[in-house]
Design an enzyme around this catalytic site. Structure first.
Site, short mmCIF file in Angstrom:
data_model
loop_
_atom_site.label_atom_id
_atom_site.label_comp_id
_atom_site.label_asym_id
_atom_site.label_seq_id
_atom_site.Cartn_x
_atom_site.Cartn_y
_atom_site.Cartn_z
N PRO A 2 -58.06 86.49 89.34
CA PRO A 2 -58.94 85.45 88.81
C PRO A 2 -58.97 85.52 87.28
O PRO A 2 -59.16 86.59 86.70
CB PRO A 2 -60.30 85.80 89.41
CG PRO A 2 -59.98 86.60 90.64
CD PRO A 2 -58.74 87.38 90.29
N GLU A 3 -58.77 84.38 86.65
CA GLU A 3 -58.78 84.29 85.20
C GLU A 3 -59.94 83.41 84.75
O GLU A 3 -60.78 83.02 85.56
CB GLU A 3 -57.44 83.75 84.70
CG GLU A 3 -56.27 84.65 85.11
CD GLU A 3 -54.91 84.09 84.70
OE1 GLU A 3 -54.83 83.43 83.64
OE2 GLU A 3 -53.93 84.30 85.44
N LYS A 42 -62.84 87.57 81.60
CA LYS A 42 -62.69 87.48 83.05
C LYS A 42 -63.86 88.14 83.78
O LYS A 42 -63.78 88.38 84.98
CB LYS A 42 -61.39 88.17 83.49
CG LYS A 42 -60.12 87.57 82.88
CD LYS A 42 -58.91 88.39 83.35
CE LYS A 42 -57.64 87.96 82.64
NZ LYS A 42 -56.48 88.77 83.06
N ARG A 95 -45.48 92.87 88.48
CA ARG A 95 -45.84 91.48 88.19
C ARG A 95 -44.59 90.70 87.84
O ARG A 95 -43.51 91.26 87.70
CB ARG A 95 -46.86 91.41 87.05
CG ARG A 95 -46.33 91.92 85.73
CD ARG A 95 -47.39 91.94 84.66
NE ARG A 95 -46.91 92.50 83.41
CZ ARG A 95 -46.33 91.81 82.44
NH1 ARG A 95 -46.17 90.49 82.59
NH2 ARG A 95 -45.92 92.37 81.33
#
Length: 282
Positions: free
Chosen positions: A2-3, A57, A257
């Site tokens: 979540p950003e 965040k 990532r």
């Protein structure tokens, strides 16, 4: 992960559903998630949720002077229920980390998928008491053009992708929205920060974040992840056509990532070396 846009949308959701509610109790199902001890997490019991905000965040619930600060990390999420189970949450190996019971019977769970647990919560009187929050750079949603230009100048030869995602430099943007911002700005993720047109990139950054927040705010918390994916042009779309030019979206993979980009839009048609494959070929 979540950003800024998702955390802002969650904050908006809680403002509509939790503000004014009294906390009945807080169940901790994963002891490792609680990173503070004074005041204890139990100090939230009996307090009323007054304000819900966000910095970077981090989600912040101000409960009569004791703030519940939440960092959802890579795989954490907030799940709202109009009727949470009354029985105490038991520690275990499942995704549940913490449950907040409200006196109305509603409440929310903080959950984390996977085996790598890095979600964190704090009970503090001041958000700056959280070392990670104190170390944050300016918030990406509110940074002004001249301050942004100074940030890029100070970053020098650092890759622009790194600058956008380093929370100590600029707070709130992660892997997904940095990919989207750089695609919209037609910039290579490896471009040096000092060579970027700061004014143009700031305008794109602000537009992408405003659009994303506008797209997500008002959505039910359970639908936010799916709605986020619908709004992405390149991130997590490896192998699909770029919605701008039709070229194939490419990927650069690292150990844990990856990032996505469009060669035609961002690198003059050049295919960037995949870091994971480059190591295998050495």
């Amino acid at each position: 992960m979540p950003e800024l846009p998702e955390v802002e949308a969650l904050a908006h959701f809680l403002r509509e559903h939790a503000v004014g509610e009294q906390i009945g109790r807080v169940d901790v199902a994963a002891l490792s998630v609680v990173k503070s001890f004074d005041p204890p997490i139990s100090a939230l019991t009996g307090r009323t949720v007054g304000r819900v905000g966000r910095v970077g965040k981090y989600l912040l619930l101000d409960c009569d002077g004791v703030i519940l600060a939440v960092h959802l990390a890579r795989a954490g999420w907030l799940r709202w229920s109009d009727a949470v189970p009354a029985a105490p949450a038991r520690p275990g190996r499942g995704p549940l980390a913490l449950r907040v019971h409200l006196e109305s019977g509603a409440g929310f769970d903080l959950t984390e998928a996977g085996t790598r647990k890095s979600m964190a919560v704090w009970a503090v009187e001041d958000p700056q008491d959280v070392p990670r929050i104190a170390a944050l750079g300016p918030d990406a949603a509110t940074i002004e053009p001249d301050e942004f230009a100074a940030v890029l100048a100070e970053a020098g030869g650092k890759q622009i992708k790194t600058v956008l995602t380093d929370q100590r430099i600029l707070a709130g943007i992660g892997n997904a929205y940095s990919d989207e911002i750089l695609h919209r700005a037609r910039l290579s993720p490896f471009a040096p920060a000092s060579g970027v047109d700061a004014g143009a990139l700031h305008a794109v950054l602000r537009t992408v974040l405003v659009e994303a927040v506008g797209h997500l705010v008002g959505q039910d918390a359970a639908r936010l992840k799916a709605q986020k994916r619908l709004g992405l042009a390149v991130h997590a779309r490896t192998g699909l056509p770029c919605p701008v030019c039709g070229d194939t979206v490419r990927e650069v993979s690292y150990r844990d990532r990856s990032m996505q980009y469009c060669p035609s839009c961002q690198t003059g048609g050049k295919i960037l070396a995949d870091r994971r494959m480059s190591k295998l070929l050495k």
